[in-house]
Design a protein around this motif. Structure first.
Motif, short mmCIF file in Angstrom:
data_model
loop_
_atom_site.label_atom_id
_atom_site.label_comp_id
_atom_site.label_asym_id
_atom_site.label_seq_id
_atom_site.Cartn_x
_atom_site.Cartn_y
_atom_site.Cartn_z
N HIS A 129 9.17 -57.87 -8.29
CA HIS A 129 8.84 -56.67 -7.52
C HIS A 129 7.34 -56.54 -7.32
N ASP A 130 6.56 -56.87 -8.34
CA ASP A 130 5.11 -56.78 -8.23
C ASP A 130 4.55 -57.83 -7.27
N ALA A 131 5.25 -58.96 -7.10
CA ALA A 131 4.78 -60.02 -6.21
C ALA A 131 5.06 -59.71 -4.74
N GLU A 132 5.96 -58.77 -4.45
CA GLU A 132 6.28 -58.42 -3.07
C GLU A 132 5.12 -57.65 -2.44
N PRO A 133 4.94 -57.82 -1.12
CA PRO A 133 3.87 -57.05 -0.47
C PRO A 133 4.25 -55.57 -0.43
N PRO A 134 3.24 -54.70 -0.40
CA PRO A 134 3.54 -53.26 -0.36
C PRO A 134 4.14 -52.88 0.99
N PRO A 135 4.82 -51.77 1.09
CA PRO A 135 5.36 -51.34 2.38
C PRO A 135 4.23 -51.02 3.36
N PRO A 136 4.47 -51.18 4.65
CA PRO A 136 3.39 -50.95 5.62
C PRO A 136 2.99 -49.47 5.66
N ARG A 137 1.71 -49.27 5.91
CA ARG A 137 1.19 -47.91 6.04
C ARG A 137 1.58 -47.37 7.41
N PRO A 138 1.47 -46.06 7.63
CA PRO A 138 1.85 -45.50 8.93
C PRO A 138 1.07 -46.08 10.10
N ASP A 139 -0.21 -46.43 9.90
CA ASP A 139 -0.97 -46.99 11.02
C ASP A 139 -0.61 -48.46 11.28
N GLU A 140 0.13 -49.10 10.37
CA GLU A 140 0.56 -50.48 10.56
C GLU A 140 1.94 -50.59 11.20
N GLN A 141 2.60 -49.48 11.41
CA GLN A 141 3.93 -49.48 11.99
C GLN A 141 3.86 -49.90 13.46
N PRO A 142 4.91 -50.55 13.98
CA PRO A 142 4.90 -50.92 15.40
C PRO A 142 4.98 -49.68 16.28
N LEU A 143 4.39 -49.79 17.47
CA LEU A 143 4.37 -48.67 18.39
C LEU A 143 5.69 -48.57 19.14
N ARG A 144 6.07 -47.35 19.48
CA ARG A 144 7.29 -47.12 20.24
C ARG A 144 7.04 -47.51 21.69
N PRO A 145 8.00 -48.21 22.33
CA PRO A 145 7.81 -48.58 23.73
C PRO A 145 7.80 -47.34 24.62
N GLU A 146 7.07 -47.44 25.73
CA GLU A 146 6.96 -46.30 26.63
C GLU A 146 8.25 -46.06 27.40
N GLY A 147 8.91 -47.12 27.80
CA GLY A 147 10.15 -46.97 28.58
C GLY A 147 11.35 -47.31 27.73
N ARG A 148 12.52 -47.13 28.35
CA ARG A 148 13.76 -47.46 27.65
C ARG A 148 13.92 -48.97 27.57
N THR A 149 14.43 -49.43 26.45
CA THR A 149 14.66 -50.85 26.30
C THR A 149 16.14 -51.18 26.44
N HIS A 150 17.01 -50.19 26.43
CA HIS A 150 18.44 -50.41 26.57
C HIS A 150 18.82 -50.32 28.04
N VAL A 151 19.52 -51.31 28.54
CA VAL A 151 19.93 -51.34 29.94
C VAL A 151 21.44 -51.16 30.00
N GLU A 152 21.89 -50.15 30.74
CA GLU A 152 23.32 -49.92 30.92
C GLU A 152 23.89 -50.97 31.86
N GLN A 153 25.01 -51.56 31.48
CA GLN A 153 25.67 -52.54 32.34
C GLN A 153 27.06 -52.06 32.68
N HIS A 154 27.50 -52.37 33.87
CA HIS A 154 28.82 -51.98 34.34
C HIS A 154 29.86 -52.91 33.74
N ASP A 155 30.95 -52.35 33.26
CA ASP A 155 32.04 -53.13 32.71
C ASP A 155 32.94 -53.57 33.86
N PRO A 156 33.09 -54.86 34.11
CA PRO A 156 33.90 -55.29 35.25
C PRO A 156 35.39 -55.05 35.06
N HIS A 157 35.83 -54.73 33.86
CA HIS A 157 37.26 -54.53 33.61
C HIS A 157 37.73 -53.13 33.98
N SER A 158 36.87 -52.15 33.96
CA SER A 158 37.34 -50.79 34.17
C SER A 158 36.52 -50.11 35.26
#
Length: 109
Positions: free
Chosen positions: A47-76
Motif C-alpha cells: 500500500h505504501d508503494a502505490e502512488p497517492p490518489p490524484p489531487r483535484p487539479d490533476e483530475q481530467p477535464l470534463r469535455p465541453e460537448g456530449r461524447t455519447h452519440v444516439e444511434q437509431h436501432d434498425p430493428h424497431s
C-alpha cells in the motif's frame, strides 16, 4: 485395587496425547499469529508503494460537448400508430423479418 490400576493404565495414553497436544497447539497458534502479522506487514508495504490518489487539479477535464452519440436501432421503429392502438402480432405482417442492410461505416473483412 486391580480395577483402579486398570483405569489408570487406560488413561495413560490419553494423558500422553493430551501432553503432546498441549505442546503442539501453542506452537501452531504462534505460527498462525506470525503469518497474520507477516501478511499485514506485506500489505502495508504494498500500500505504501502505490502512488497517492490524484489531487483535484490533476483530475481530467470534463469535455465541453456530449461524447455519447444516439444511434437509431434498425430493428424497431419509434413511430406509434396514428389512431393510438397497439399493433397485434397478426398486424405486424413482415416487419422485422427482413435482413438488415450491411453497415456501410464499418468495412467487412
Amino acid at each position: 485395587m486391580d480395577v483402579l490400576n486398570a483405569v489408570n493404565a487406560a488413561e495413560a495414553p490419553l494423558a500422553a496425547t493430551a501432553g503432546a497436544l498441549g505442546v503442539v497447539m501453542p506452537i501452531v497458534a504462534l505460527a498462525v499469529v506470525a503469518l497474520l502479522i507477516g501478511g499485514f506487514i506485506l500489505s502495508k508495504r504494498k500500500h505504501d508503494a502505490e502512488p497517492p490518489p490524484p489531487r483535484p487539479d490533476e483530475q481530467p477535464l470534463r469535455p465541453e460537448g456530449r461524447t455519447h452519440v444516439e444511434q437509431h436501432d434498425p430493428h424497431s421503429s419509434d413511430q406509434f400508430p396514428a389512431d393510438g392502438h397497439a399493433l397485434s402480432p397478426y398486424e405486424l405482417k413482415d416487419h422485422g423479418n427482413g435482413p438488415l442492410p450491411p453497415d456501410e461505416e464499418r468495412p467487412r473483412g
